[in-house]
Design a protein around this motif. Sequence first.
Motif, PDB file in Angstrom:
ATOM      1  N   LEU A   1      54.049 115.894 114.283  1.00 18.46           N
ATOM      2  CA  LEU A   1      54.141 116.836 115.393  1.00 18.46           C
ATOM      3  C   LEU A   1      53.523 118.176 115.006  1.00 18.46           C
ATOM      4  CD1 LEU A   1      57.815 116.134 116.539  1.00 18.46           C
ATOM      5  CD2 LEU A   1      55.710 114.956 117.204  1.00 18.46           C
ATOM      6  N   PHE A   2      52.957 118.889 115.980  1.00 20.72           N
ATOM      7  CA  PHE A   2      52.385 120.192 115.657  1.00 20.72           C
ATOM      8  C   PHE A   2      53.484 121.253 115.600  1.00 20.72           C
ATOM      9  CE2 PHE A   2      51.603 119.962 120.350  1.00 20.72           C
ATOM     10  CZ  PHE A   2      52.274 121.104 120.763  1.00 20.72           C
ATOM     11  N   ASP A   3      53.190 122.318 114.848  1.00 20.93           N
ATOM     12  CA  ASP A   3      54.177 123.377 114.649  1.00 20.93           C
ATOM     13  C   ASP A   3      54.436 124.134 115.942  1.00 20.93           C
ATOM     14  OD1 ASP A   3      54.527 122.824 111.971  1.00 20.93           O
ATOM     15  OD2 ASP A   3      52.978 124.230 111.308  1.00 20.93           O
ATOM     16  N   VAL A   4      55.695 124.415 116.182  1.00 22.69           N
ATOM     17  CA  VAL A   4      56.124 125.140 117.376  1.00 22.69           C
ATOM     18  C   VAL A   4      57.150 126.195 116.958  1.00 22.69           C
ATOM     19  CG1 VAL A   4      57.400 124.908 119.555  1.00 22.69           C
ATOM     20  CG2 VAL A   4      55.671 123.225 118.953  1.00 22.69           C
ATOM     21  N   ILE A   5      57.105 127.333 117.610  1.00 21.85           N
ATOM     22  CA  ILE A   5      58.124 128.361 117.385  1.00 21.85           C
ATOM     23  C   ILE A   5      59.243 128.130 118.397  1.00 21.85           C
ATOM     24  CG2 ILE A   5      58.617 130.826 117.360  1.00 21.85           C
ATOM     25  CD1 ILE A   5      55.532 131.212 117.028  1.00 21.85           C
ATOM     26  N   THR A   6      60.460 127.914 117.917  1.00 16.11           N
ATOM     27  CA  THR A   6      61.587 127.736 118.824  1.00 16.11           C
ATOM     28  C   THR A   6      62.457 128.992 118.813  1.00 16.11           C
ATOM     29  OG1 THR A   6      62.888 126.644 117.093  1.00 16.11           O
ATOM     30  CG2 THR A   6      61.649 125.236 118.600  1.00 16.11           C
ATOM     31  N   ILE A   7      62.931 129.347 119.989  1.00 17.42           N
ATOM     32  CA  ILE A   7      63.821 130.493 120.136  1.00 17.42           C
ATOM     33  C   ILE A   7      65.095 130.034 120.844  1.00 17.42           C
ATOM     34  CG2 ILE A   7      61.868 132.093 120.231  1.00 17.42           C
ATOM     35  CD1 ILE A   7      62.377 132.325 123.280  1.00 17.42           C
ATOM     36  N   PRO A   8      66.201 130.738 120.650  1.00 12.32           N
ATOM     37  CA  PRO A   8      67.428 130.346 121.353  1.00 12.32           C
ATOM     38  C   PRO A   8      67.233 130.425 122.863  1.00 12.32           C
ATOM     39  CG  PRO A   8      67.893 131.939 119.613  1.00 12.32           C
ATOM     40  CD  PRO A   8      66.408 131.898 119.760  1.00 12.32           C
ATOM     41  N   ALA A   9      67.845 129.502 123.574  1.00 12.96           N
ATOM     42  CA  ALA A   9      67.830 129.573 125.037  1.00 12.96           C
ATOM     43  C   ALA A   9      68.643 130.783 125.484  1.00 12.96           C
ATOM     44  CB  ALA A   9      68.407 128.294 125.633  1.00 12.96           C
ATOM     45  N   PRO A  10      68.239 131.425 126.578  1.00 14.23           N
ATOM     46  CA  PRO A  10      68.954 132.636 127.038  1.00 14.23           C
ATOM     47  C   PRO A  10      70.222 132.318 127.808  1.00 14.23           C
ATOM     48  CG  PRO A  10      67.124 132.191 128.508  1.00 14.23           C
ATOM     49  CD  PRO A  10      67.059 131.136 127.422  1.00 14.23           C
ATOM     50  N   THR A  11      71.068 131.483 127.220  1.00 14.13           N
ATOM     51  CA  THR A  11      72.336 131.114 127.853  1.00 14.13           C
ATOM     52  C   THR A  11      73.282 132.315 127.837  1.00 14.13           C
ATOM     53  OG1 THR A  11      72.998 130.245 125.703  1.00 14.13           O
ATOM     54  CG2 THR A  11      72.174 128.661 127.305  1.00 14.13           C
ATOM     55  N   PRO A  12      74.305 132.308 128.680  1.00 13.18           N
ATOM     56  CA  PRO A  12      75.226 133.447 128.719  1.00 13.18           C
ATOM     57  C   PRO A  12      75.765 133.802 127.335  1.00 13.18           C
ATOM     58  CG  PRO A  12      75.640 131.995 130.569  1.00 13.18           C
ATOM     59  CD  PRO A  12      74.623 131.299 129.706  1.00 13.18           C
ATOM     60  N   GLY A  13      75.581 135.050 126.944  1.00 10.22           N
ATOM     61  CA  GLY A  13      75.991 135.516 125.621  1.00 10.22           C
ATOM     62  C   GLY A  13      74.878 135.510 124.605  1.00 10.22           C
ATOM     63  N   ASN A  14      73.808 134.759 124.858  1.00  9.47           N
ATOM     64  CA  ASN A  14      72.691 134.658 123.912  1.00  9.47           C
ATOM     65  C   ASN A  14      71.418 135.328 124.426  1.00  9.47           C
ATOM     66  OD1 ASN A  14      73.782 133.188 121.705  1.00  9.47           O
ATOM     67  ND2 ASN A  14      73.759 131.342 122.955  1.00  9.47           N
ATOM     68  N   GLU A  15      71.520 136.073 125.508  1.00  8.45           N
ATOM     69  CA  GLU A  15      70.320 136.647 126.121  1.00  8.45           C
ATOM     70  C   GLU A  15      69.565 137.574 125.164  1.00  8.45           C
ATOM     71  OE1 GLU A  15      73.387 136.113 129.513  1.00  8.45           O
ATOM     72  OE2 GLU A  15      73.389 136.812 127.413  1.00  8.45           O
ATOM     73  N   SER A  16      70.284 138.469 124.498  1.00  8.81           N
ATOM     74  CA  SER A  16      69.632 139.431 123.600  1.00  8.81           C
ATOM     75  C   SER A  16      69.032 138.736 122.382  1.00  8.81           C
ATOM     76  CB  SER A  16      70.637 140.499 123.149  1.00  8.81           C
ATOM     77  OG  SER A  16      71.080 141.257 124.260  1.00  8.81           O
ATOM     78  N   LYS A  17      69.753 137.765 121.857  1.00  4.83           N
ATOM     79  CA  LYS A  17      69.255 136.999 120.705  1.00  4.83           C
ATOM     80  C   LYS A  17      67.963 136.276 121.066  1.00  4.83           C
ATOM     81  CE  LYS A  17      70.825 133.482 117.396  1.00  4.83           C
ATOM     82  NZ  LYS A  17      71.931 132.541 117.068  1.00  4.83           N
ATOM     83  N   SER A  18      67.936 135.696 122.251  1.00  4.50           N
ATOM     84  CA  SER A  18      66.747 134.997 122.720  1.00  4.50           C
ATOM     85  C   SER A  18      65.580 135.972 122.877  1.00  4.50           C
ATOM     86  CB  SER A  18      67.055 134.306 124.055  1.00  4.50           C
ATOM     87  OG  SER A  18      65.925 133.624 124.543  1.00  4.50           O
ATOM     88  N   GLN A  19      65.847 137.137 123.469  1.00  6.80           N
ATOM     89  CA  GLN A  19      64.795 138.139 123.693  1.00  6.80           C
ATOM     90  C   GLN A  19      64.212 138.623 122.367  1.00  6.80           C
ATOM     91  OE1 GLN A  19      63.991 139.100 126.931  1.00  6.80           O
ATOM     92  NE2 GLN A  19      62.228 140.246 126.139  1.00  6.80           N
TER      93      GLN A  19
END
Length: 438
Positions: free
Chosen positions: A174-192
Amino acid sequence: MTNQDASLAKRDQELIWHPFTQMKTSGMHVPLVRAAGALLYDEDGNEFIDAIGSWWVNLHGHAHPHLAASIASQAQTLPHVMFAGFTHEPAIQLCERLQRWLPNQLKRFFFSDNGSTATEIALKMAIQFRVHQDGPRTEPLKVIALEGSYHGDTFGAMSVGERDVFVKPFLPYLFDVITIPAPTPGNESKSQRALERAIEKHDVAAFIFEPLIQAAFGMQMHEPEALDRLLGRCRDAGVLTIADEVMTGFFKTGTCFASHQLKTPVDFICLSKALTSGTLPLALTVTTERVFNAFYDDDKSKAFFHGHSYTGNPLGCVAAIASLDLIESGGFKPNLRRITEFLEAQAQSYRKQNRGENARFSSIRQKGIVLALELNVPDKVGYLSDFGPRFFRAALKHGVLLRPLGEVIYVVPPICISNDQLERVFQVIDHLLDSSSV
């Protein structure tokens, strides 16, 4: 005894390899012989309420006469023709009709046959768009995806999906991908913050996401405002955005497309599943005039070299047109509203019951015609949990098709389902959770 004398289940067991199934432990598959509305019927005459739209594809109900008549009529005139050098009325009309519903910046339609391919096409277009803009590269462009994503089972789609048991044997390929947290409630800032870091450190071609509901990840949900902030940053940075609406499209989230709830325009929408209301395989990758123009050139090497034999299949196109007819009819929106209100009330009822130390569910999620109940159990296993297959078999014995995602029971019914049938679905869910059978 001839093969024709054996049961359908036995003949199936000797021949067929089923999807997402450990064949050694799955047992016999239920032989279905017909369907109508929200009901499926097996060879013994038993009926099952299809509470999940047969993997989220069935929008208007099974064997809808308008869909069937449209397909039958087209089959007698032009069932198929190659789509290179030829075109036809059903493909053109479908695009014209869909333009009325899609966000208005999306004007160019590329046909394929399934959701995985639709997302794969969007990824290829986004990368090639940047190559056309910037010229040959020494380092590969990056793609950003959300943790917990599922975009299909082809190699490009697997690359941008969750690196879980589904893809473990293929990780080196598989090719390399950057994954970020989903902007679920409580995780919005972490995702951003994760998105900001990715854009600052890498040359990013695209951000691919399932808007509002990550379906295969247990119907995990996030709010439009949180996703909008991510999309706005991508837009400022020149990162193309790909909305995978294979599941969320066609009113699952309340609006025709989940993207309608976003303020920031997207560059691609990927459609399949309910596009033909579960009748025939068809998919579309829809993009902007800006993306299309990057390929529009006297230089033939700048063409988009992708396609397959059934591209733009007329039967699939007329099925999708017929589905739009039904969406635009007078009865669709009242039914959509009725089912949404029913599920909202059901979710609220569960929340009232789900209090205290012995709460049955760790999360109760509802959006549009999707309701997900995540069991409150220690040491969750996820997709490989034995709970899902046990619950599936037990629910069938009570006449309901439910197929949990790990420890998440969900309902995504066809629009034709009655309130009585919905009542029955939740009676079965409650009975099974109260009993020791699962």
